[in-house]
Enzyme design. Structure first.
Site, PDB file in Angstrom:
ATOM      1  CD  GLU A  26      -2.372   1.928   0.509  1.00  0.00           C
ATOM      2  OE1 GLU A  26      -3.177   1.237  -0.130  1.00  0.00           O
ATOM      3  OE2 GLU A  26      -2.166   3.151   0.268  1.00  0.00           O
ATOM      4  N   GLY A  39     -19.490   5.927   2.418  1.00  0.00           N
ATOM      5  CA  GLY A  39     -20.582   6.002   3.383  1.00  0.00           C
ATOM      6  C   GLY A  39     -20.961   4.614   3.866  1.00  0.00           C
ATOM      7  NE  ARG A 319     -24.324   7.938  -6.851  1.00  0.00           N
ATOM      8  CZ  ARG A 319     -23.486   7.283  -6.075  1.00  0.00           C
ATOM      9  NH1 ARG A 319     -22.330   6.864  -6.553  1.00  0.00           N
ATOM     10  NH2 ARG A 319     -23.781   7.042  -4.830  1.00  0.00           N
ATOM     11  CD  GLU A 458     -13.368   4.174  -8.202  1.00  0.00           C
ATOM     12  OE1 GLU A 458     -13.623   4.029  -6.992  1.00  0.00           O
ATOM     13  OE2 GLU A 458     -13.312   5.288  -8.757  1.00  0.00           O
ATOM     14  CB  ALA A 473     -18.494   1.236  -6.004  1.00  0.00           C
TER      15      ALA A 473
HETATM   16  C1  LIG Z   1     -16.252   9.533  -0.430  1.00  0.00           C
HETATM   17  C2  LIG Z   1     -16.682   8.275  -1.128  1.00  0.00           C
HETATM   18  C3  LIG Z   1     -17.830   7.621  -0.716  1.00  0.00           C
HETATM   19  C4  LIG Z   1     -18.242   6.464  -1.354  1.00  0.00           C
HETATM   20  N1  LIG Z   1     -19.347   5.816  -0.899  1.00  0.00           N
HETATM   21  C5  LIG Z   1     -19.722   4.658  -1.494  1.00  0.00           C
HETATM   22  C6  LIG Z   1     -20.805   3.912  -0.984  1.00  0.00           C
HETATM   23  O1  LIG Z   1     -21.371   4.254   0.036  1.00  0.00           O
HETATM   24  N2  LIG Z   1     -21.184   2.790  -1.641  1.00  0.00           N
HETATM   25  C7  LIG Z   1     -20.531   2.341  -2.752  1.00  0.00           C
HETATM   26  O2  LIG Z   1     -20.904   1.304  -3.296  1.00  0.00           O
HETATM   27  N3  LIG Z   1     -19.463   3.016  -3.218  1.00  0.00           N
HETATM   28  C8  LIG Z   1     -19.042   4.145  -2.621  1.00  0.00           C
HETATM   29  N4  LIG Z   1     -17.959   4.814  -3.097  1.00  0.00           N
HETATM   30  C9  LIG Z   1     -17.143   4.181  -4.136  1.00  0.00           C
HETATM   31  C10 LIG Z   1     -16.284   3.098  -3.503  1.00  0.00           C
HETATM   32  O3  LIG Z   1     -15.983   3.452  -2.184  1.00  0.00           O
HETATM   33  C11 LIG Z   1     -14.996   2.880  -4.292  1.00  0.00           C
HETATM   34  O4  LIG Z   1     -15.298   2.617  -5.633  1.00  0.00           O
HETATM   35  C12 LIG Z   1     -14.231   1.703  -3.710  1.00  0.00           C
HETATM   36  O5  LIG Z   1     -14.013   1.877  -2.338  1.00  0.00           O
HETATM   37  C13 LIG Z   1     -12.916   1.479  -4.425  1.00  0.00           C
HETATM   38  O6  LIG Z   1     -12.270   0.404  -3.783  1.00  0.00           O
HETATM   39  P1  LIG Z   1     -10.876  -0.106  -4.312  1.00  0.00           P
HETATM   40  O7  LIG Z   1     -10.377  -1.092  -3.327  1.00  0.00           O
HETATM   41  O8  LIG Z   1     -10.982  -0.486  -5.721  1.00  0.00           O
HETATM   42  O9  LIG Z   1      -9.946   1.180  -4.271  1.00  0.00           O
HETATM   43  P2  LIG Z   1      -9.538   2.064  -3.002  1.00  0.00           P
HETATM   44  O10 LIG Z   1     -10.354   1.758  -1.818  1.00  0.00           O
HETATM   45  O11 LIG Z   1      -9.482   3.450  -3.472  1.00  0.00           O
HETATM   46  O12 LIG Z   1      -8.076   1.531  -2.661  1.00  0.00           O
HETATM   47  C14 LIG Z   1      -6.990   1.656  -3.547  1.00  0.00           C
HETATM   48  C15 LIG Z   1      -5.729   1.623  -2.700  1.00  0.00           C
HETATM   49  O13 LIG Z   1      -4.603   1.464  -3.551  1.00  0.00           O
HETATM   50  C16 LIG Z   1      -3.553   2.303  -3.084  1.00  0.00           C
HETATM   51  N5  LIG Z   1      -2.641   2.548  -4.196  1.00  0.00           N
HETATM   52  C17 LIG Z   1      -2.853   3.327  -5.283  1.00  0.00           C
HETATM   53  N6  LIG Z   1      -1.786   3.287  -6.094  1.00  0.00           N
HETATM   54  C18 LIG Z   1      -0.878   2.455  -5.517  1.00  0.00           C
HETATM   55  C19 LIG Z   1       0.420   2.012  -5.873  1.00  0.00           C
HETATM   56  N7  LIG Z   1       1.025   2.441  -6.980  1.00  0.00           N
HETATM   57  N8  LIG Z   1       1.051   1.148  -5.047  1.00  0.00           N
HETATM   58  C20 LIG Z   1       0.478   0.726  -3.883  1.00  0.00           C
HETATM   59  N9  LIG Z   1      -0.749   1.135  -3.492  1.00  0.00           N
HETATM   60  C21 LIG Z   1      -1.421   1.981  -4.305  1.00  0.00           C
HETATM   61  C22 LIG Z   1      -4.276   3.539  -2.603  1.00  0.00           C
HETATM   62  O14 LIG Z   1      -3.484   4.292  -1.735  1.00  0.00           O
HETATM   63  C23 LIG Z   1      -5.500   2.921  -1.930  1.00  0.00           C
HETATM   64  O15 LIG Z   1      -5.261   2.630  -0.584  1.00  0.00           O
HETATM   65  C24 LIG Z   1     -17.511   5.966  -2.458  1.00  0.00           C
HETATM   66  C25 LIG Z   1     -16.354   6.620  -2.876  1.00  0.00           C
HETATM   67  C26 LIG Z   1     -15.935   7.765  -2.220  1.00  0.00           C
HETATM   68  C27 LIG Z   1     -14.678   8.446  -2.680  1.00  0.00           C
END
Ligand SMILES: Cc1cc2nc3c(=O)[nH]c(=O)nc-3n(C[C@H](O)[C@H](O)[C@H](O)COP(=O)(O)OP(=O)(O)OC[C@H]3O[C@@H](n4cnc5c(N)ncnc54)[C@H](O)[C@@H]3O)c2cc1C
Length: 492
Positions: A26, A39, A319, A458, A473
Site C-alpha cells: 500500500e 458512506g 447521478r 475501481e 461499487a
Molecule cells: C467519499 C466516497 C464515498 C463512497 N461511498 C460509497 C458507498 O457508500 N457505496 C458504494 O458502493 N461506493 C461508494 N464509493 C465508491 C467506492 O468506495 C470505491 O469505488 C471503492 O471503495 C474502491 O475500492 P478499491 O479497493 O478499488 O480502491 P480504493 O479503496 O481506493 O483503494 C486503492 C488503494 O490502492 C492504493 N494505491 C494506489 N496506487 C498504488 C500504488 N502504486 N502502489 C500501492 N498502493 C497503491 C491507494 O493508496 C489505496 O489505498 C464511495 C467513494 C468515495 C470516494
C-alpha cells in the site's frame, strides 16, 4: 496485491483463504483508500432484511415495469426482462404492501442505469453474488445493520450499511482477517512497474518505499492490481473526459491516481470505458469531499434546493442526470434540506462520523428551528423556501412528485430543528479501467487473459457502463476482489 483498499484486502484475504502466501503493498501510510471514505451503502437483494420495507410508490413501480418493456439489446437482456415480468406476476399475486425486489430488477437497473454499456455477464455476477459476499464479509467480521435504505443514485431500497464507521468497518474487518491469515502488509510501498518473464507472464512488481528504497516483489503465482480509480488525477481525468474541466473537486483520496491502470497499460492490458467518469451533486463546496453534510442516511430523507430556494431535480435520479441538473443552477450551488428525524436522532455524529455540533459551529452546515429561519441563514427568500418545503411534504404525503417525478419518499420533513447543507458537483467515481473476465484476470487488447495478472475494484472497467449505481461499487470491489484472490491462489 498492489493497493490496500477494499478490493485489495478482499483479494488478499481470499487468496490466503485459498492457500496462497499473500503480500499486500500500500503506497500510503494507512490502509483504506477510497473504501475507508465510503458512506458504506452496499446493495443486495435481501428478502429477509427488506421484509420490513413498505411497498414502493406506484410511480416507482411504473419505472420497474418500464424496464420490462425496453428494446432488447441481446437475447440475454430479453431473458432478464422476461424474468422480471414473471417476478412481478408472482409479487402481484401476493402481499403487495411489502417492497418488491428481485435479482432481475437489480440487474436491469444496473444495466439500464449504465446505458447498456456495462458487460451483462459481469453485472449478473455482481448482483447474484452480492448477498453471499455480504455474508462472507460478515463471517470475516463485518457487522451489518438490519435497516435498508436507498443510497443517492442507487435507485431502490436495497442498501445495507455496516454498523459503525461506514467504509472503515470493511477495512477494519478485512485487515484483522488478513492479519489472522498471515497476509504480509507493507505500508508506504508504492508499486511502480510490473515485472514480466520472457513469455510475457507477470511475475512480480518493482516497488519503492516512501524513503526511496527500491523493493522487488517476486510473485510465484500472480499479481493482483487493486489500486483504485483515477478520480484524483486531474490530468488523466482531463485526458479521458475534457468536458469535466480542471477545477472540479473530488470526493476521492489524493492517492487515487490511476497508478494500476498505467502499470497495466505497459503490459498491453486493454482499457475499457475510460471516458465514463461519474460526478455527484453532493460535494463539499470547498474541498469536493462527500462528508460534512446531513442526509447521507438515505435519499428518502432529504430534498435539494438551488440558491433561489427551489428544487430543480428528482433527488432519487441517476447521478449523471442529477449532476447535469445541478451544473445548470446558479453557481452550480445547492443546499440539502433535512430535519432531525432519522440521521441525527439520538446521536452526536452524522453517517460520516462528523460531529454535528462542530459542523454547525464551523458554518459547514446550517441549523434552525423553523424553515423561515433556515432560509434566512442561507440567504434564500423565506416565502419561497417555505412554499418549496410545503410542496415537498405534500408530495411525500401523496407519494408522488408532479414537478420532477421523484419516486422515493420517506417521512415528511417536519421535525425541527431543520438543516441546510451546502453541496456542489464533485468527481466521484471512474467507471473505466482494466478489462477483466469473470475470474478477475486482466485481459490484453486481443481479449486474452494476461498470464499472472489479475485486477479488481475501481481500477477495472466494463462493469458499470456509463453510470454506476450508488451502492454498487462496494459490491463490485468485494465480489471481484474475492474472486481474483481465489483464482490467483489457484493459478499455476
Ligand atoms: C467519499 C466516497 C464515498 C463512497 N461511498 C460509497 C458507498 O457508500 N457505496 C458504494 O458502493 N461506493 C461508494 N464509493 C465508491 C467506492 O468506495 C470505491 O469505488 C471503492 O471503495 C474502491 O475500492 P478499491 O479497493 O478499488 O480502491 P480504493 O479503496 O481506493 O483503494 C486503492 C488503494 O490502492 C492504493 N494505491 C494506489 N496506487 C498504488 C500504488 N502504486 N502502489 C500501492 N498502493 C497503491 C491507494 O493508496 C489505496 O489505498 C464511495 C467513494 C468515495 C470516494
Amino acid at each position: 496485491v498492489i493497493g490496500g483498499g477494499g478490493a485489495g484486502l478482499a483479494a488478499a484475504v481470499s487468496a490466503a483463504e485459498n492457500g496462497a502466501t499473500a503480500i499486500l503493498i500500500e503506497k500510503t501510510a494507512a490502509l483504506g483508500g477510497n473504501t475507508v471514505r465510503a458512506g458504506g451503502p452496499y446493495n443486495a437483494v435481501d428478502p429477509q432484511r427488506q421484509e420490513g420495507v413498505p411497498a414502493a410508490s406506484d410511480l416507482a413501480m411504473e419505472s420497474v415495469i418500464a424496464l420490462t418493456e425496453k428494446e432488447a439489446v441481446s437475447p440475454e437482456h430479453q431473458a432478464w426482462m422476461d424474468q422480471l415480468k414473471s417476478d412481478l406476476d408472482a409479487y402481484n399475486s401476493g402481499d403487495t404492501t411489502k417492497l418488491f425486489d428481485s435479482i432481475a430488477l437489480h440487474i436491469l437497473q444496473t444495466y439500464d442505469g449504465g446505458d447498456y454499456a456495462g458487460q451483462l455477464p459481469m453485472i449478473e455476477k455482481l448482483v447474484e453474488e452480492s448477498l453471499p459476499t455480504s455474508e462472507w464479509m460478515a463471517a470475516n467480521g463485518v457487522e451489518w445493520k438490519e435497516e435498508i435504505s436507498t443510497v443517492p443514485g442507487g435507485l431502490w431500497p436495497r442498501a445495507h450499511t455496516p454498523i459503525n464507521a461506514a467504509g472503515g468497518d470493511f477495512i477494519k474487518a478485512s485487515e484483522a482477517k488478513a492479519n489472522e491469515l498471515g497476509v504480509e502488509i507493507i505500508l508506504e510501498c508504492k508499486g511502480n512497474e510490473l515485472i514480466t518473464d520472457e513469455t510475457g507472464k507477470v511475475v512480480g512488481v518493482k516497488a519503492e518505499m516512501s524513503d526511496g528504497t527500491p523493493v522487488t516483489l517476486n510473485a510465484k503465482k500472480a499479481v493482483i492490481i487493486a489500486t483504485g480509480g483515477f478520480g484524483a488525477n486531474k490530468e488523466m481525468r482531463q485526458e479521458y473526459d475534457p468536458s469535466l474541466g480542471a477545477n472540479l473537486g473530488t470526493t476521492n483520496s489524493p492517492a487515487i491516481t490511476g497508478d494500476g491502470i498505467i502499470m497495466a497499460e505497459d503490459v498491453n492490458a486493454n482499457l475499457v470505458g475510460m471516458e465514463y467518469i461519474q460526478s455527484l451533486p453532493l460535494g463539499d463546496p470547498e474541498t469536493g469531499a462527500l462528508n460534512g453534510w446531513m442526509g447521507a442516511i438515505g435519499v428518502e430523507y432529504y430534498y435539494q434546493i438551488n440558491k433561489e430556494g427551489v428544487r430543480f431535480m428528482a433527488e432519487d435520479g441517476r447521478r449523471d442526470t442529477m449532476t447535469a441538473s445541478l451544473l445548470q443552477q446558479t453557481d452550480a450551488m445547492s443546499y440539502v434540506i433535512t430535519d432531525t428525524n432519522r440521521e441525527s436522532e439520538g446521536t452526536e455524529v452524522n453517517l460520516w462520523g462528523d460531529n454535528i455540533e462542530e459542523l454547525v459551529k464551523n458554518g459547514t452546515i446550517y441549523r434552525a428551528d423553523t424553515i423561515e429561519e433556515l432560509a434566512e441563514l442561507i440567504g434564500v427568500d423565506a416565502e419561497t423556501l417555505k412554499k418549496t418545503h410545503e410542496d415537498f411534504n405534500s408530495y411525500v404525503a401523496g407519494g408522488s412528485d408532479p414537478e420532477f417525478g421523484r419516486k422515493l419518499f420517506g417521512d415528511p420533513i417536519e421535525t425541527a430543528p431543520f438543516y441546510a447543507s451546502p453541496r456542489m458537483p464533485t468527481v466521484h467515481h471512474t467507471m473505466g479501467g482494466i478489462e477483466i473476465n469473470l475470474k478477475g484476470q486482466a485481459l490484453d487488447k486481443d481479449g486474452n487473459a494476461i498470464p499472472g495478472l489479475y485486477a479488481a475494484g475501481e481500477v477495472t472497467g466494463g462493469i458499470h457502463g456509463k453510470n454506476r449505481l450508488g451502492g454498487n461499487a462496494l459490491v463490485d470491489i468485494h465480489v471481484f476482489g474475492r474472486e481474483a484472490g481465489k483464482n490467483a491462489a489457484l493459478d499455476n
